[in-house]
Scaffold this motif. Structure first.
Motif, PDB file in Angstrom:
ATOM      1  N   LEU A 194      27.256 -13.041  25.851  1.00  0.00           N
ATOM      2  CA  LEU A 194      28.374 -13.015  26.782  1.00  0.00           C
ATOM      3  C   LEU A 194      29.580 -13.632  26.085  1.00  0.00           C
ATOM      4  N   GLU A 195      30.572 -12.812  25.833  1.00  0.00           N
ATOM      5  CA  GLU A 195      31.759 -13.248  25.101  1.00  0.00           C
ATOM      6  C   GLU A 195      32.929 -13.410  26.070  1.00  0.00           C
ATOM      7  N   GLY A 196      33.317 -14.655  26.324  1.00  0.00           N
ATOM      8  CA  GLY A 196      34.434 -14.933  27.208  1.00  0.00           C
ATOM      9  C   GLY A 196      35.693 -15.276  26.432  1.00  0.00           C
ATOM     10  N   LYS A 197      36.749 -15.532  27.155  1.00  0.00           N
ATOM     11  CA  LYS A 197      38.020 -15.872  26.529  1.00  0.00           C
ATOM     12  C   LYS A 197      37.923 -17.167  25.744  1.00  0.00           C
ATOM     13  N   GLU A 198      37.228 -18.149  26.289  1.00  0.00           N
ATOM     14  CA  GLU A 198      37.197 -19.483  25.692  1.00  0.00           C
ATOM     15  C   GLU A 198      35.957 -19.755  24.852  1.00  0.00           C
ATOM     16  N   ASN A 199      34.862 -19.050  25.123  1.00  0.00           N
ATOM     17  CA  ASN A 199      33.627 -19.346  24.388  1.00  0.00           C
ATOM     18  C   ASN A 199      32.640 -18.190  24.535  1.00  0.00           C
ATOM     19  N   THR A 200      31.568 -18.282  23.766  1.00  0.00           N
ATOM     20  CA  THR A 200      30.513 -17.267  23.747  1.00  0.00           C
ATOM     21  C   THR A 200      29.162 -17.942  23.957  1.00  0.00           C
ATOM     22  N   VAL A 201      28.299 -17.316  24.758  1.00  0.00           N
ATOM     23  CA  VAL A 201      26.934 -17.823  24.931  1.00  0.00           C
ATOM     24  C   VAL A 201      25.951 -16.670  24.759  1.00  0.00           C
ATOM     25  N   ASN A 202      24.693 -17.022  24.536  1.00  0.00           N
ATOM     26  CA  ASN A 202      23.666 -15.986  24.393  1.00  0.00           C
ATOM     27  C   ASN A 202      22.451 -16.333  25.228  1.00  0.00           C
ATOM     28  N   ARG A 203      21.678 -15.310  25.533  1.00  0.00           N
ATOM     29  CA  ARG A 203      20.439 -15.488  26.298  1.00  0.00           C
ATOM     30  C   ARG A 203      19.497 -14.358  25.926  1.00  0.00           C
ATOM     31  N   TRP A 204      18.217 -14.678  25.741  1.00  0.00           N
ATOM     32  CA  TRP A 204      17.216 -13.668  25.439  1.00  0.00           C
ATOM     33  C   TRP A 204      16.437 -13.305  26.700  1.00  0.00           C
ATOM     34  N   TRP A 205      15.930 -12.072  26.701  1.00  0.00           N
ATOM     35  CA  TRP A 205      14.885 -11.715  27.637  1.00  0.00           C
ATOM     36  C   TRP A 205      13.705 -11.211  26.824  1.00  0.00           C
ATOM     37  N   VAL A 206      12.543 -11.827  27.052  1.00  0.00           N
ATOM     38  CA  VAL A 206      11.326 -11.492  26.306  1.00  0.00           C
ATOM     39  C   VAL A 206      10.241 -11.115  27.302  1.00  0.00           C
ATOM     40  N   PRO A 212      29.007 -27.519  19.114  1.00  0.00           N
ATOM     41  CA  PRO A 212      30.274 -26.851  19.467  1.00  0.00           C
ATOM     42  C   PRO A 212      31.343 -27.819  19.967  1.00  0.00           C
ATOM     43  N   THR A 213      30.932 -28.972  20.514  1.00  0.00           N
ATOM     44  CA  THR A 213      31.902 -29.974  20.966  1.00  0.00           C
ATOM     45  C   THR A 213      32.649 -30.568  19.771  1.00  0.00           C
ATOM     46  N   ILE A 214      31.902 -30.925  18.731  1.00  0.00           N
ATOM     47  CA  ILE A 214      32.526 -31.462  17.521  1.00  0.00           C
ATOM     48  C   ILE A 214      33.413 -30.408  16.875  1.00  0.00           C
ATOM     49  N   ALA A 215      32.910 -29.185  16.800  1.00  0.00           N
ATOM     50  CA  ALA A 215      33.692 -28.099  16.192  1.00  0.00           C
ATOM     51  C   ALA A 215      35.025 -27.926  16.911  1.00  0.00           C
ATOM     52  N   ARG A 216      34.990 -27.942  18.224  1.00  0.00           N
ATOM     53  CA  ARG A 216      36.224 -27.765  18.998  1.00  0.00           C
ATOM     54  C   ARG A 216      37.200 -28.908  18.725  1.00  0.00           C
ATOM     55  N   PHE A 217      36.711 -30.135  18.678  1.00  0.00           N
ATOM     56  CA  PHE A 217      37.585 -31.285  18.419  1.00  0.00           C
ATOM     57  C   PHE A 217      38.250 -31.174  17.044  1.00  0.00           C
ATOM     58  N   LEU A 218      37.488 -30.727  16.059  1.00  0.00           N
ATOM     59  CA  LEU A 218      38.001 -30.638  14.689  1.00  0.00           C
ATOM     60  C   LEU A 218      38.879 -29.412  14.452  1.00  0.00           C
ATOM     61  N   GLY A 219      39.041 -28.585  15.473  1.00  0.00           N
ATOM     62  CA  GLY A 219      39.805 -27.355  15.280  1.00  0.00           C
ATOM     63  C   GLY A 219      39.076 -26.384  14.382  1.00  0.00           C
ATOM     64  N   LEU A 220      37.738 -26.413  14.468  1.00  0.00           N
ATOM     65  CA  LEU A 220      36.880 -25.595  13.619  1.00  0.00           C
ATOM     66  C   LEU A 220      36.413 -24.366  14.386  1.00  0.00           C
ATOM     67  N   PRO A 221      36.948 -23.179  14.083  1.00  0.00           N
ATOM     68  CA  PRO A 221      36.482 -21.982  14.782  1.00  0.00           C
ATOM     69  C   PRO A 221      35.076 -21.603  14.326  1.00  0.00           C
ATOM     70  N   LEU A 222      34.198 -21.306  15.265  1.00  0.00           N
ATOM     71  CA  LEU A 222      32.848 -20.876  14.900  1.00  0.00           C
ATOM     72  C   LEU A 222      32.896 -19.411  14.490  1.00  0.00           C
ATOM     73  N   PRO A 223      32.387 -19.078  13.301  1.00  0.00           N
ATOM     74  CA  PRO A 223      32.311 -17.659  12.926  1.00  0.00           C
ATOM     75  C   PRO A 223      31.533 -16.881  13.981  1.00  0.00           C
ATOM     76  N   GLN A 224      31.807 -15.600  14.096  1.00  0.00           N
ATOM     77  CA  GLN A 224      31.165 -14.812  15.141  1.00  0.00           C
ATOM     78  C   GLN A 224      29.651 -14.918  15.098  1.00  0.00           C
ATOM     79  N   HIS A 225      29.073 -14.876  13.889  1.00  0.00           N
ATOM     80  CA  HIS A 225      27.608 -14.902  13.792  1.00  0.00           C
ATOM     81  C   HIS A 225      27.050 -16.252  14.232  1.00  0.00           C
ATOM     82  N   VAL A 226      27.816 -17.327  14.062  1.00  0.00           N
ATOM     83  CA  VAL A 226      27.381 -18.647  14.531  1.00  0.00           C
ATOM     84  C   VAL A 226      27.551 -18.740  16.040  1.00  0.00           C
TER      85      VAL A 226
END
Length: 409
Positions: A394-406, A293-307
């Motif tokens: 968790l979808e925030g203004k600047e980024n999205t993260v995920n976490r599982w509970w198993v 995601p660091t490289i993507a941000r530098f390149l101006g590459l938006p991550l698709p929602q599923h990614v």
């Protein structure tokens, strides 16, 4: 009105030109734990660090958790490429039997958004391109790497094999020369360089003068690539990001082995020419999954929602709304916490009880709450969603993260 449209068009054109001038190269040097790297005299790395930054980082996923990942070479490469741990990308060892291409590499994401821009791979291992990245495979949407210099471990004519593995040092030298030449002349927009020899010497000699010598030789090769990047920056006014990391550490007793979950085997690092890591990078312990995601941000590459929803990484530059998420379950509720490095905005909490994405399907997420990001904590009721598995996004203004509970088995 015409003047407004003209100004708007000019701004959009300027942004597009700026994005086109941004290029990135990431380099994986094999098997160097942070303690060894930090003790070594590496003048070329020192120059890059003085221009940018150095961070300790971890490999191996969450120790003892659902994302625990073997500290093995190809496993680590794929965590860098996809920004996910092994429970998702499914590369468990160097055999690379069944990569899960549902989890896109940075190359696939880049080519999907910028189909006309150029990609490159410079590597001893041909498998890095053909199996991990999935060059020209239907399963990766027939992704095609534009510039390829690899497979030299198979060329026993130019690089005759010897027991002391000196041929791998010659291959690494050739890979670095090809990468530097290509960057100078062709300037691909996204490149991956892989150098192996350091790991070979680690396996053969462990913590030793031979291992240290291999690392110094690697530094010289990095210097050639760095010089090529600087040449492009100076002569063509391009903006370049260079990111260098390792795929795993080494065992504590001898330095010959890896694959386990000891601190030293999980020990890695990230070097970049980017001067200002963000608050998350400075106050947390980053992982190699943060590189994508660091490289993507530098390149101006938006991550698709599923990614974005599946990525286990967080960008190390720019603003971050949410990071270090944690989820616990008790009495029909999910107790969710996170850190909010850059206060502002809300966090949307999405929950699903399925993992259909893993096999190419779709997960039906439900929006269960929206709270201020600065709150850092929420409790959501899941009585109507009984399950032994929850995937929380968790979808925030600047980024999205995920976490599982198993649930415990």
């Amino acid at each position: 009105m015409k003047q407004y449209l003209t100004i708007t068009f000019a701004l959009l054109l300027s942004a597009a030109v700026q994005a086109q001038s941004r290029k990135a190269v990431f380099i994986i040097v094999d098997g160097i734990p942070a303690d060894v790297f930090e003790r070594a005299e590496l003048p070329h790395f020192k120059h890059i660090i003085q221009s940018g930054s150095y961070l300790r980082a971890f490999v191996g996923g969450e120790k003892g958790g659902y994302s625990q990942t073997p500290t093995i070479s190809a496993v680590g490469y794929n965590s860098v490429l996809t920004g996910t741990w092994v429970n998702k990308h499914n590369v468990w060892d160097n055999d690379i039997k069944e990569p899960n291409y549902q989890y896109w590499t940075i190359f696939r994401t880049f080519k999907s958004h910028f189909p006309q821009r150029k990609t490159a791979i410079y590597s001893s291992w041909e498998d890095n391109r053909t199996k991990l990245v999935g060059d020209r495979l239907p399963a990766t949407g027939n992704l095609a790497i534009d510039i390829r210099h690899d497979g030299f471990e198979l060329d026993t004519v130019r690089f005759p094999h010897d027991r002391k593995k000196a041929y791998m040092e010659r291959i690494d030298a050739h890979v670095a020369e090809e990468a530097a030449k290509s960057i100078r002349q062709q300037a691909p927009d996204l490149s991956w360089v892989y150098l192996e020899y350091t790991d070979d010497m680690g396996h053969m000699y462990g913590d030793s003068p031979e291992f240290s010598s291999a690392i110094r030789k690697m530094d010289e090769k990095i210097g050639k690539i760095w010089e090529a990047v600087q040449y492009r920056q100076k002569q063509f006014k391009e903006q370049w990001m260079i990111v260098i990391t390792t795929d795993h550490g080494r065992d504590e007793p001898s330095g010959k082995h890896h694959g386990g979950q000891t601190f030293r085997q999980r020990s890695g690092w990230i070097v970049s020419n980017i001067k200002q890591p963000n608050v998350y990078a400075k106050t947390s312990y980053p992982g190699v999954v943060d590189i994508m995601p660091t490289i993507a941000r530098f390149l101006g590459l938006p991550l698709p929602q599923h990614v974005a929803r599946e990525s286990d990484g967080v960008a190390l530059t720019g603003k971050i709304s949410v990071a270090r998420a944690n989820v616990n379950y008790f009495q029909d509720v999910l107790d969710i916490s996170w850190i909010n490095p850059d206060p502002g905005g809300n966090v949307k909490i999405w929950v699903t009880t399925t993992n259909n994405y893993k096999t190419g399907g779709t997960d039906e997420y439900k929006l269960l709450a929206e709270v201020p990001a600065a709150q850092g904590h929420a409790v959501v009721n899941v009585k109507e969603l009984p399950s032994k598995f929850y995937k929380v996004v968790l979808e925030g203004k600047e980024n999205t993260v995920n976490r599982w509970w198993v649930a415990d088995k």
